[in-house]
Design a protein around this motif. Structure first.
Motif, PDB file in Angstrom:
ATOM      1  N   GLU A  20      37.742  39.132  27.732  1.00 11.33           N
ATOM      2  CA  GLU A  20      38.571  40.145  28.372  1.00 11.33           C
ATOM      3  C   GLU A  20      38.787  41.322  27.425  1.00 11.33           C
ATOM      4  O   GLU A  20      38.675  41.191  26.207  1.00 11.33           O
ATOM      5  CB  GLU A  20      39.936  39.576  28.752  1.00 11.33           C
ATOM      6  N   TRP A  31      42.451  38.374  36.708  1.00 10.75           N
ATOM      7  CA  TRP A  31      43.650  38.495  37.517  1.00 10.75           C
ATOM      8  C   TRP A  31      43.941  37.186  38.247  1.00 10.75           C
ATOM      9  O   TRP A  31      43.051  36.357  38.424  1.00 10.75           O
ATOM     10  CB  TRP A  31      43.486  39.635  38.523  1.00 10.75           C
ATOM     11  N   PRO A  32      45.188  36.965  38.664  1.00 15.22           N
ATOM     12  CA  PRO A  32      45.545  35.704  39.322  1.00 15.22           C
ATOM     13  C   PRO A  32      44.665  35.364  40.525  1.00 15.22           C
ATOM     14  O   PRO A  32      44.360  34.189  40.747  1.00 15.22           O
ATOM     15  CB  PRO A  32      47.003  35.944  39.747  1.00 15.22           C
ATOM     16  N   ILE A  35      41.678  33.396  39.538  1.00  9.05           N
ATOM     17  CA  ILE A  35      41.994  31.992  39.234  1.00  9.05           C
ATOM     18  C   ILE A  35      42.101  31.196  40.532  1.00  9.05           C
ATOM     19  O   ILE A  35      41.597  30.073  40.640  1.00  9.05           O
ATOM     20  CB  ILE A  35      43.297  31.906  38.419  1.00  9.05           C
ATOM     21  N   HIS A 158      46.204  39.575  46.861  1.00 12.39           N
ATOM     22  CA  HIS A 158      47.648  39.760  46.982  1.00 12.39           C
ATOM     23  C   HIS A 158      47.913  40.513  48.282  1.00 12.39           C
ATOM     24  O   HIS A 158      47.274  41.525  48.552  1.00 12.39           O
ATOM     25  CB  HIS A 158      48.198  40.566  45.802  1.00 12.39           C
ATOM     26  N   CYS A 190      50.319  22.496  38.075  1.00 13.15           N
ATOM     27  CA  CYS A 190      50.192  22.869  36.667  1.00 13.15           C
ATOM     28  C   CYS A 190      49.549  24.239  36.481  1.00 13.15           C
ATOM     29  O   CYS A 190      49.623  24.826  35.394  1.00 13.15           O
ATOM     30  CB  CYS A 190      49.392  21.814  35.906  1.00 13.15           C
ATOM     31  N   LYS A 191      48.910  24.763  37.534  1.00 15.16           N
ATOM     32  CA  LYS A 191      48.245  26.059  37.434  1.00 15.16           C
ATOM     33  C   LYS A 191      49.004  27.169  38.158  1.00 15.16           C
ATOM     34  O   LYS A 191      48.543  28.315  38.172  1.00 15.16           O
ATOM     35  CB  LYS A 191      46.826  25.967  37.995  1.00 15.16           C
ATOM     36  N   CYS A 192      50.116  26.837  38.752  1.00 12.22           N
ATOM     37  CA  CYS A 192      50.862  27.822  39.534  1.00 12.22           C
ATOM     38  C   CYS A 192      51.804  28.669  38.695  1.00 12.22           C
ATOM     39  O   CYS A 192      52.306  29.688  39.174  1.00 12.22           O
ATOM     40  CB  CYS A 192      51.665  27.122  40.629  1.00 12.22           C
ATOM     41  N   SER A 193      52.041  28.272  37.450  1.00  8.40           N
ATOM     42  CA  SER A 193      53.019  28.992  36.633  1.00  8.40           C
ATOM     43  C   SER A 193      52.593  30.419  36.339  1.00  8.40           C
ATOM     44  O   SER A 193      53.425  31.291  36.085  1.00  8.40           O
ATOM     45  CB  SER A 193      53.260  28.240  35.316  1.00  8.40           C
ATOM     46  N   THR A 194      51.276  30.692  36.386  1.00 12.71           N
ATOM     47  CA  THR A 194      50.789  32.042  36.094  1.00 12.71           C
ATOM     48  C   THR A 194      50.671  32.900  37.353  1.00 12.71           C
ATOM     49  O   THR A 194      50.327  34.076  37.257  1.00 12.71           O
ATOM     50  CB  THR A 194      49.395  31.979  35.432  1.00 12.71           C
ATOM     51  N   LEU A 195      50.976  32.324  38.514  1.00 11.82           N
ATOM     52  CA  LEU A 195      50.809  33.045  39.774  1.00 11.82           C
ATOM     53  C   LEU A 195      52.121  33.647  40.238  1.00 11.82           C
ATOM     54  O   LEU A 195      53.169  33.003  40.193  1.00 11.82           O
ATOM     55  CB  LEU A 195      50.277  32.109  40.855  1.00 11.82           C
ATOM     56  N   THR A 196      52.061  34.886  40.685  1.00 17.45           N
ATOM     57  CA  THR A 196      53.234  35.541  41.249  1.00 17.45           C
ATOM     58  C   THR A 196      52.812  36.273  42.522  1.00 17.45           C
ATOM     59  O   THR A 196      51.656  36.642  42.684  1.00 17.45           O
ATOM     60  CB  THR A 196      53.846  36.559  40.271  1.00 17.45           C
TER      61      THR A 196
END
Length: 213
Positions: A20, A31-32, A35, A158, A190-196
């Motif tokens: 990156e 970007w989310p 992922i 998004h 466990c992978k949702c913490s970086t998603l908004t």
């Protein structure tokens, strides 16, 4: 790509290395939505194995690289004028020992290489970003879908502009939604913490009935 404790799944697990440059344009950052789409490809990997896959606006190319890892024949594309992004895609493929084709495609423009493409799966992570680009994107997607009967466009985005604009464009270009998922409905916790935000994943195909109308 997966932290499931199932023994067979763990045997299939792999890693992807991404380079990156967050000081450059947005095409050089994971970007989310990338992922989310990459996770969906991993979970549906049997569908991608052996398929011809093309990623539009690939940037750092995480979804396309995952598709290549699970056995798809992948072409990675980004705007033909963004030479630094295309070169970074080549470096990332080399880093991960993946033999993906790299191609410059500018949405809405009819350069010769696009006419030879017949992907059965088209990918796009966060390509529904700027509404001024939507018509050019859907023009290109529709052409690629028409070029390969039975093909599908899978994109994660998004929901910034609202579904109404996307639905309008699908009707305009004789497309239809065949699957719509909320990212949090299939992403491991466990992978949702970086998603908004409100991230959707949609599968789009030609609307044959509308085309005949």
């Amino acid at each position: 790509m997966n932290e499931n404790n199932d023994e067979k799944t763990n045997e299939e697990a792999f890693s992807i290395s991404i380079m990156e440059n967050i000081e450059e344009e947005y095409g050089m950052f994971v970007w989310p939505c990338s992922i989310v789409l990459a996770e969906y490809i991993w979970q549906q990997r049997s569908f991608f194995t052996g398929k011809s896959v093309l990623e539009l606006g690939a940037g750092t190319s995480l979804p396309g690289l995952v598709a290549a890892k699970v056995g798809a024949n992948v072409t990675l594309t980004d705007d033909s004028s963004r030479l630094e992004v295309l070169e970074n895609m080549r470096r990332v493929c080399h880093l991960n020992k993946l033999n993906c084709k790299i191609m410059g495609i500018t949405w809405g423009e009819w350069d010769l290489p696009i006419f030879s493409l017949q992907p059965s799966i088209i990918l796009g992570a966060d390509v529904l970003y700027d509404s001024k680009d939507f018509d050019n994107l859907f023009t290109t997607v529709t052409f690629l879908l028409q070029n390969t009967p039975g093909s599908v466009f899978i994109t994660s985005y998004h929901n910034r502009s609202g579904h109404h604009l996307i639905e309008y464009l699908m009707v305009k270009w004789s497309l239809k939604c065949t699957k719509l998922l909320d990212a949090f409905s299939f992403m491991p916790s466990c992978k949702c913490s970086t998603l908004t935000g409100n991230i959707q994943l949609v599968e789009i195909t030609l609307d044959d009935q509308q085309s005949l109308a």
